[in-house]
Design a protein around this motif. Structure first.
Motif, PDB file in Angstrom:
ATOM      1  N   LEU A 284     -39.401  36.272  23.959  1.00 11.69           N
ATOM      2  CA  LEU A 284     -40.179  35.980  22.706  1.00 11.69           C
ATOM      3  C   LEU A 284     -40.147  37.850  21.991  1.00 11.69           C
ATOM      4  O   LEU A 284     -40.229  36.953  21.273  1.00 11.69           O
TER       5      LEU A 284
ATOM      6  N   MET B 188     -37.502  37.345  19.359  1.00 10.88           N
ATOM      7  CA  MET B 188     -37.965  35.986  17.982  1.00 10.88           C
ATOM      8  C   MET B 188     -38.681  36.181  17.613  1.00 10.88           C
ATOM      9  O   MET B 188     -38.461  35.736  16.165  1.00 10.88           O
ATOM     10  N   PHE B 189     -39.727  36.663  17.439  1.00 12.37           N
ATOM     11  CA  PHE B 189     -40.678  36.968  17.114  1.00 12.37           C
ATOM     12  C   PHE B 189     -40.243  37.623  16.165  1.00 12.37           C
ATOM     13  O   PHE B 189     -40.676  37.552  14.737  1.00 12.37           O
TER      14      PHE B 189
ATOM     15  N   HIS C 236     -44.637  29.337   9.936  1.00  9.44           N
ATOM     16  CA  HIS C 236     -43.036  28.764  10.631  1.00  9.44           C
ATOM     17  C   HIS C 236     -43.860  28.275  11.784  1.00  9.44           C
ATOM     18  O   HIS C 236     -45.356  28.272  12.032  1.00  9.44           O
TER      19      HIS C 236
ATOM     20  N   LEU D 241     -43.276  27.417  15.757  1.00  6.14           N
ATOM     21  CA  LEU D 241     -42.854  27.547  16.994  1.00  6.14           C
ATOM     22  C   LEU D 241     -42.693  26.293  18.183  1.00  6.14           C
ATOM     23  O   LEU D 241     -43.783  25.814  18.318  1.00  6.14           O
ATOM     24  N   TRP D 242     -41.197  26.000  18.855  1.00  8.37           N
ATOM     25  CA  TRP D 242     -41.138  24.687  19.119  1.00  8.37           C
ATOM     26  C   TRP D 242     -40.468  24.255  20.250  1.00  8.37           C
ATOM     27  O   TRP D 242     -39.180  25.477  20.652  1.00  8.37           O
TER      28      TRP D 242
ATOM     29  N   VAL E 155     -35.929  26.996  23.325  1.00 10.18           N
ATOM     30  CA  VAL E 155     -36.894  27.669  22.847  1.00 10.18           C
ATOM     31  C   VAL E 155     -36.671  27.962  21.148  1.00 10.18           C
ATOM     32  O   VAL E 155     -35.523  28.775  21.041  1.00 10.18           O
ATOM     33  N   HIS E 156     -37.405  27.608  20.240  1.00  6.60           N
ATOM     34  CA  HIS E 156     -37.081  27.649  18.789  1.00  6.60           C
ATOM     35  C   HIS E 156     -38.224  28.504  17.815  1.00  6.60           C
ATOM     36  O   HIS E 156     -39.090  27.775  18.030  1.00  6.60           O
ATOM     37  N   MET E 157     -37.798  29.216  16.850  1.00  4.26           N
ATOM     38  CA  MET E 157     -39.346  29.243  16.158  1.00  4.26           C
ATOM     39  C   MET E 157     -38.124  29.510  14.437  1.00  4.26           C
ATOM     40  O   MET E 157     -37.180  29.983  13.885  1.00  4.26           O
TER      41      MET E 157
ATOM     42  N   ARG F  51     -44.768  21.461  20.679  1.00  2.33           N
ATOM     43  CA  ARG F  51     -44.516  22.742  19.498  1.00  2.33           C
ATOM     44  C   ARG F  51     -46.044  23.586  19.545  1.00  2.33           C
ATOM     45  O   ARG F  51     -46.895  22.392  20.056  1.00  2.33           O
TER      46      ARG F  51
ATOM     47  N   VAL G 265     -46.215  36.682  12.881  1.00  3.03           N
ATOM     48  CA  VAL G 265     -45.296  36.411  12.822  1.00  3.03           C
ATOM     49  C   VAL G 265     -44.575  38.036  12.706  1.00  3.03           C
ATOM     50  O   VAL G 265     -45.285  38.139  11.652  1.00  3.03           O
TER      51      VAL G 265
ATOM     52  N   LEU H  80     -46.381  28.156  26.191  1.00  2.72           N
ATOM     53  CA  LEU H  80     -44.678  27.904  25.954  1.00  2.72           C
ATOM     54  C   LEU H  80     -44.922  27.454  27.629  1.00  2.72           C
ATOM     55  O   LEU H  80     -44.046  26.411  27.882  1.00  2.72           O
TER      56      LEU H  80
END
Length: 109
Positions: free
Chosen positions: A12, A15-16, A26, A28-29, A36-38, A60, A71, A89
């Motif tokens: 995670l 990603m951040f 942004h 985060l979903w 998991v996507h950002m 999300r 972020v 999450l």
């Protein structure tokens, strides 16, 4: 990062760290398959517009607004911040992955 594969705080955090807080807001979903996507949002995009354009959206978090420090590399290095985000999450995925509704997690963690 996929929530079905017991993700770590380090995944995670990467990603951040890959995004810059000063450039964009942004979201985060979680997709319907647990990924998991950002995503970066253009300056005038509203959160509900984001939802309309994501067919595979399961859940999300609220938008991380540009310039607030949620972020980027500093946020990624803060394990006291990353831990609750990962927990949120994971809990959302456990409660939502078999439903068709979209859940908005109404907290910034």
């Amino acid at each position: 990062m996929n929530l079905n594969n017991q993700p770590s705080i380090d995944e995670l955090a990467r990603m951040f760290a890959a995004h810059k807080d000063t450039l964009d807001s942004h979201i985060l979903w979680i997709s319907k398959n647990g990924q998991v996507h950002m995503d970066c949002l253009s300056p005038f995009t509203q959160e509900d517009e984001f939802e309309k354009n994501r067919q595979d959206l399961c859940a999300r978090l609220k938008m991380y607004r540009r310039g607030q420090g949620y972020v980027g590399k500093k946020a990624a290095a803060d394990k006291d911040f990353m831990g609750p985000v990962l927990q949120t999450l994971t809990q959302a995925w456990q409660s939502m992955h078999n439903t068709s509704e979209v859940r908005v997690i109404d907290r910034l963690c």
